[in-house]
Design an enzyme around this catalytic site. Structure first.
Site, mmCIF file in Angstrom:
data_model
loop_
_atom_site.group_PDB
_atom_site.id
_atom_site.type_symbol
_atom_site.label_atom_id
_atom_site.label_comp_id
_atom_site.label_asym_id
_atom_site.label_seq_id
_atom_site.Cartn_x
_atom_site.Cartn_y
_atom_site.Cartn_z
ATOM 1 N N TYR A 172 0.818 -1.212 0.000
ATOM 2 C CA TYR A 172 0.000 0.000 0.000
ATOM 3 C C TYR A 172 0.853 1.264 0.000
ATOM 4 O O TYR A 172 0.427 2.310 -0.481
ATOM 5 C CB TYR A 172 -0.907 0.028 1.240
ATOM 6 C CG TYR A 172 -2.267 -0.575 1.027
ATOM 7 C CD1 TYR A 172 -2.401 -1.870 0.539
ATOM 8 C CD2 TYR A 172 -3.421 0.143 1.316
ATOM 9 C CE1 TYR A 172 -3.648 -2.430 0.356
ATOM 10 C CE2 TYR A 172 -4.669 -0.414 1.135
ATOM 11 C CZ TYR A 172 -4.781 -1.693 0.659
ATOM 12 O OH TYR A 172 -6.022 -2.243 0.479
ATOM 13 N N LYS A 174 2.726 -15.317 1.746
ATOM 14 C CA LYS A 174 2.868 -16.029 0.471
ATOM 15 C C LYS A 174 4.350 -16.341 0.328
ATOM 16 O O LYS A 174 5.022 -15.950 -0.635
ATOM 17 C CB LYS A 174 2.330 -15.155 -0.669
ATOM 18 C CG LYS A 174 2.233 -15.849 -2.016
ATOM 19 C CD LYS A 174 1.103 -16.865 -2.109
ATOM 20 C CE LYS A 174 1.172 -17.608 -3.434
ATOM 21 N NZ LYS A 174 0.193 -18.723 -3.514
ATOM 22 N N ASP A 193 -3.516 -18.022 -0.051
ATOM 23 C CA ASP A 193 -4.564 -18.673 -0.853
ATOM 24 C C ASP A 193 -5.272 -19.741 -0.020
ATOM 25 O O ASP A 193 -6.507 -19.843 -0.011
ATOM 26 C CB ASP A 193 -4.002 -19.242 -2.169
ATOM 27 C CG ASP A 193 -2.717 -20.044 -1.988
ATOM 28 O OD1 ASP A 193 -2.142 -20.052 -0.883
ATOM 29 O OD2 ASP A 193 -2.294 -20.685 -2.982
ATOM 30 N N ASP A 228 -6.490 -6.747 3.964
ATOM 31 C CA ASP A 228 -7.622 -6.057 3.334
ATOM 32 C C ASP A 228 -8.588 -7.090 2.762
ATOM 33 O O ASP A 228 -9.801 -7.035 2.978
ATOM 34 C CB ASP A 228 -7.099 -5.132 2.225
ATOM 35 C CG ASP A 228 -8.223 -4.438 1.477
ATOM 36 O OD1 ASP A 228 -9.144 -3.930 2.140
ATOM 37 O OD2 ASP A 228 -8.179 -4.426 0.230
ATOM 38 N N ASP A 258 -12.480 -8.768 4.435
ATOM 39 C CA ASP A 258 -13.789 -8.736 3.767
ATOM 40 C C ASP A 258 -14.409 -10.129 3.743
ATOM 41 O O ASP A 258 -15.615 -10.297 3.917
ATOM 42 C CB ASP A 258 -13.661 -8.204 2.323
ATOM 43 C CG ASP A 258 -13.866 -6.696 2.247
ATOM 44 O OD1 ASP A 258 -13.585 -6.002 3.236
ATOM 45 O OD2 ASP A 258 -14.312 -6.214 1.176
HETATM 46 C C1 IPM Z 1 -10.448 -0.945 3.937
HETATM 47 C C2 IPM Z 1 -10.684 -0.287 2.624
HETATM 48 C C3 IPM Z 1 -9.522 0.664 2.326
HETATM 49 C C4 IPM Z 1 -8.277 -0.163 2.247
HETATM 50 C C5 IPM Z 1 -9.686 1.555 1.094
HETATM 51 C C6 IPM Z 1 -10.960 2.348 1.125
HETATM 52 C C7 IPM Z 1 -8.507 2.472 0.920
HETATM 53 O O1 IPM Z 1 -10.863 -1.234 1.631
HETATM 54 O O2 IPM Z 1 -10.304 -0.221 4.942
HETATM 55 O O3 IPM Z 1 -10.427 -2.177 3.988
HETATM 56 O O4 IPM Z 1 -8.006 -0.791 1.210
HETATM 57 O O5 IPM Z 1 -7.539 -0.203 3.223
HETATM 58 MG MG MG Z 2 -11.039 -3.242 2.384
#
Ligand code: IPM
Ligand code: MG
Length: 357
Positions: free
Chosen positions: A141, A191, A224, A248, A252
């Protein structure tokens, strides 16, 4: 006790969920005799519109002197055409970096009444309680060089995945310390079979473990496989620690196990306990402005602020119990509706939590 809170609703549904979480936060603080001072600031797309930059200096300065930043979300189609360096998301990334918020805690905890809202079979997620710890201020990042350049008449895009030893050491320590207060198991995700930087990550985590935390169980997993295991048998995990980008993605995935991205809170902490608290979900432009959004992730993020920055665990417990009670009563926003007959809007969900406190 007192504390300074900078409120940054940002864009999209951030503007709807943050005020709701604030009402819960102020009530709990007041009842506990904690003196919170609130100040509001601009970030993201709305800051671009009003001041030409996603993170105005005034916001950054206010954030530096705040104990807690309560954050909604940033971004939306309106700003997607902007060059990368001027996008709303940059405001958030810069804020994380400037405040040194390297430890991102993303708990995925299943509230029992939501077992049916999970995309997995109820028995796979019953009592799920895992914690993803994402390194937040390093890795690909932020790595340099980055960009798009011209090479032999062709365009080439590139980023750099880089971790310094001290960055891995400090996030590993946080992982082991968190595990000490939970089920004493850490799984480090990398990884290492392909990327040198993550083999290095694995080596450093292993060393910190041997030197300082041998009483905690440590395992390693390729990313993975970790993605696969999270949807196959998520309860095998306790604390997962990983780098910025893998964290990240995996967070999710983990969020969905709990029924909805609308349920997952997060805390981003720096070395001194100050922190930024935000829902893991984004700005959801498709439902923004309709009073549809689920405010629970933001309310639960406020709970984390009590627990981690204000050292007021009892206040955090109180909020989490209230959320549990509201869900047990069948109150639902659309994202977690299932076959509930009691589907409410953002504000009404906030009122239900307030009433349950
Ligand atoms: C998160 C989001 C952010 C990230 C974006 C909005 C920059 O996806 O906080 O998970 O990738 O860190
Ligand atoms: Mg995110």
């Amino acid at each position: 006790m007192s504390g300074k809170v900078l409120v940054l609703p940002g864009d999209g549904i951030g503007v709807e969920v943050v005020p709701v979480a604030l009402t819960v936060m102020s009530k709990v603080a007041k009842d506990a005799g904690i003196d919170l001072h609130f100040e509001e600031g601009l970030i993201g797309g709305v800051a671009i519109d009003r001041s030409g930059t996603p993170l105005p200096e005034a916001t950054l300065n206010a954030a530096r002197s705040a104990d807690i930043v309560l954050f909604g979300g940033v971004g939306g189609p309106k700003w997607d055409h902007l060059p990368m360096s001027g996008r709303p998301e940059r405001g958030l990334l810069r804020l994380r970096a400037e405040l040194g918020l390297f430890a991102n805690l993303r708990p995925a905890l299943l509230f029992a009444p939501l077992a049916a809202a999970s995309s997995l079979k109820p028995e796979l997620v019953a009592d799920l309680d895992i914690l993803i710890l994402r390194e937040l201020t390093g890795g690909i990042y932020f790595g340099e060089p980055r960009g798009v350049r011209e090479e032999n008449g062709e365009k080439v895009g590139f980023n750099t995945d880089i971790y310094r030893e001290h960055e891995i050491e400090r996030i590993a320590r946080v992982a082991f310390q968190l595990a000490e207060r939970r089920n004493r198991r850490v799984c480090s995700v990398d990884k290492a079979n392909v990327l040198e930087v993550t083999q290095f990550w694995r080596d450093v985590v292993t060393r910190v473990h041997q030197e300082e935390f041998a009483h905690i169980e440590l395992s390693h997993m390729y990313v993975d496989n970790a993605g696969m295991q999270l949807v196959r048998a998520p309860k095998q995990f306790d604390v997962i620690v990983t780098g910025n980008m893998f964290g990240d993605i995996l967070s999710d995935v983990a969020a969905m196990l709990t029924g909805s991205l609308g349920m997952l809170p997060s805390a981003s902490l720096g070395a001194t306990g100050h922190g930024l608290f935000e829902p893991v979900h984004g700005t959801a432009p498709d439902i923004a402005g309709k009073n549809f959004a689920n405010p629970l992730a933001t309310i639960l993020s406020a709970a984390m602020a009590f627990r981690y920055t204000l050292n007021a665990g009892a206040c955090a417990d109180q909020i989490e119990r209230a959320v549990g009670r509201v869900l047990a009563d069948g109150v639902r926003t659309r994202d977690i509706a299932g076959d509930s007959r009691n589907v409410v809007g953002t504000r009404e969900m906030g009122e239900a939590v307030l009433a349950a406190l």
